[in-house]
Write an enzyme that holds these catalytic residues in place. Structure first.
Site, PDB file in Angstrom:
ATOM      1  N   SER A  83       0.810  -1.213   0.000  1.00 33.97           N
ATOM      2  CA  SER A  83       0.000   0.000   0.000  1.00 33.97           C
ATOM      3  C   SER A  83       0.849   1.271   0.000  1.00 33.97           C
ATOM      4  O   SER A  83       1.646   1.495  -0.911  1.00 33.97           O
ATOM      5  CB  SER A  83      -0.947  -0.044   1.206  1.00 33.97           C
ATOM      6  OG  SER A  83      -1.960   0.927   1.096  1.00 33.97           O
ATOM      7  N   ASP A  90      -9.682  -3.468  -5.192  1.00 36.09           N
ATOM      8  CA  ASP A  90      -9.432  -4.404  -4.087  1.00 36.09           C
ATOM      9  C   ASP A  90     -10.209  -4.028  -2.834  1.00 36.09           C
ATOM     10  O   ASP A  90      -9.876  -4.468  -1.734  1.00 36.09           O
ATOM     11  CB  ASP A  90      -7.932  -4.502  -3.792  1.00 36.09           C
ATOM     12  CG  ASP A  90      -7.334  -3.213  -3.222  1.00 36.09           C
ATOM     13  OD1 ASP A  90      -8.083  -2.265  -2.939  1.00 36.09           O
ATOM     14  OD2 ASP A  90      -6.097  -3.165  -3.040  1.00 36.09           O
ATOM     15  N   HIS A 114      -7.766  -5.479  -0.071  1.00 36.34           N
ATOM     16  CA  HIS A 114      -6.546  -4.694   0.093  1.00 36.34           C
ATOM     17  C   HIS A 114      -5.617  -5.264   1.167  1.00 36.34           C
ATOM     18  O   HIS A 114      -4.395  -5.260   1.010  1.00 36.34           O
ATOM     19  CB  HIS A 114      -6.920  -3.254   0.441  1.00 36.34           C
ATOM     20  CG  HIS A 114      -5.767  -2.308   0.426  1.00 36.34           C
ATOM     21  ND1 HIS A 114      -5.015  -2.052  -0.702  1.00 36.34           N
ATOM     22  CD2 HIS A 114      -5.220  -1.547   1.411  1.00 36.34           C
ATOM     23  CE1 HIS A 114      -4.066  -1.185  -0.414  1.00 36.34           C
ATOM     24  NE2 HIS A 114      -4.150  -0.864   0.859  1.00 36.34           N
TER      25      HIS A 114
END
Length: 420
Positions: free
Chosen positions: A186, A350, A383
């Protein structure tokens, strides 16, 4: 099996990493977490002037205390927002902590500093090839900060990049000079990407064997706009006072990095109100509309220049991401404007990151001469699923092992031991 073959097997087994003997011929691993995925400590000095006595009294007599995550779960939201907020100084053109608040990132280089990575770290350690502090490392950071383009100061960002470079070099030195495999998630992907671009190409090729990006949205994401408008994503409980959420979210340098970038999102409508439509090309107008005019200068001068293009890092990259999960891509505000709750229109991604941003690097780097790129799509993986979904975990570990060399070594050993 003849004598020569027995000798070859014995020599190979001596060089292969086994349980209890970490490292061996493998490349070390450095983990870079995402937003809120490592601990932060704080200390309050006499210069701290709390808005209410309770904000300072809770930690009286303590030198350092855990600000994130434990304190976040028990603290008064207003106190936490005060202590975690940053201040942008337009004269110095840099961010700093609130007056009287000192912070630090504990346990740098150790995986024990990470939050939410436990299963992945355990799976790597259980292979018998990796051990914390020897062949497995972590580079936690103060996720409220980011870095700035050339010509703009970024004290915290520069400090982190220097520590990360030293850690990668140390990991290599402790493992026979072998280049490191850097695994990021991320926001950590965005930081790692900019870190690579900031290092000389010779350094990258010497010290980085491969980068594994997990959910790398290098074009921002749609919800980044809604977070600034509403204060969502601050880390405070949803029932926390709106002013506290807004203060914490908007003060953080990293909040502006979440915004969708013009290069990737273009004129796609992201936020719609009764009178206006805002796209990534109209972020300045959006910031002014939500009353965040103080965010305009740092956005224009410190964020946009870093994401105007996505040049390839020129080190081997594996990018892994989830698809097929309902993901916010447009926010429609009604009569109450930004004071109300928007209707959300969903698209692919996601769950947090939009597909258009996740595939941006793939689109830009595919076919570039000298840029090695491997893409792994995981349908239905959200995610944070890389750290919880069993199938995703297995795939991530396999990709890391392949990048670090252990898959190839094991295949060679099996061929020697079991081939006819």
């Amino acid at each position: 099996m003849d004598l020569l073959r027995l000798v070859a097997v014995a020599l190979l087994l001596l060089t292969l990493p086994t349980r209890g003997r970490c490292g061996g011929n493998l490349h070390p691993i450095v983990l870079v977490p995402g937003y809120g995925s490592n601990r932060l400590d704080a200390r309050l000095t006499p210069a701290y002037q709390p808005s209410a006595p309770r904000c300072g009294a809770r930690e009286e007599g303590k030198e350092w205390f855990e600000l994130w995550p434990n304190h976040a779960a028990t603290s008064d939201p207003t106190c936490l927002a005060e202590q975690m907020s940053l201040v942008y100084d337009p004269v110095a053109d840099d961010y700093r902590n609130a007056a009287g608040v000192l912070t630090r990132v504990p346990s740098f280089s150790s995986t024990r500093s990470l939050i939410g990575w436990d299963l992945l770290v355990r799976r790597l350690e259980e292979t018998g090839h990796y051990r914390d502090g020897e062949s497995l490392f972590a580079a936690p950071f103060d996720f409220r900060y980011t870095v700035a383009p050339r010509g703009h100061p970024s004290a915290e960002g520069a400090r982190y990049f220097a520590r990360l470079a030293r850690l990668v070099e140390r990991a290599s030195r402790l493992n026979g000079g072998r280049a490191a495999v850097v695994v990021a998630h991320s926001q950590g992907c965005a930081l790692t990407y900019q870190f690579l671009l900031a290092r000389p190409l010779a350094w990258r090729r010497r010290y980085v064997k491969r980068v594994v990006f997990l959910a790398a949205a290098l074009g921002g994401f749609a919800e980044g706009m809604n977070m600034l408008a509403t204060g969502e994503g601050s880390g405070l409980p949803n029932d926390a006072p709106r002013p506290a959420r807004m203060m914490l979210t908007r003060s953080q340098q990293s909040a502006l990095w979440r915004l969708p970038t013009p290069m990737v999102f273009g004129d796609r409508p992201v936020v719609v109100t009764k009178n206006s439509t805002y796209s990534a090309n109209k972020i300045v107008e959006f910031l002014e509309a939500i009353g965040f005019t103080e965010g305009v200068k740092p956005y224009v001068t410190r964020v946009l220049p870093m994401w105007e293009a996505l040049p390839p890092p020129m080190v081997p990259v594996t990018t892994m991401y989830g698809v097929g999960v309902r993901t916010p891509e447009k926010f429609i505000y009604g009569e109450d404007g930004f004071e109300g709750t928007p209707e959300v229109v969903y698209g692919d991604g996601d769950g947090d990151m939009n597909t258009v941003s996740i595939v941006a690097a793939e689109k830009e780097w595919s076919g570039v001469e000298g840029q090695i790129l491997k893409v792994v799509r995981l349908p239905g993986v959200c995610h944070t699923g890389f750290f919880s979904d069993d199938l995703a975990l297995k795939r991530v570990v396999a990709e890391i092992q392949e990048a670090a060399g252990s898959m190839e070594l094991h295949q060679n050993r099996e061929n020697l031991l079991f081939s006819e």
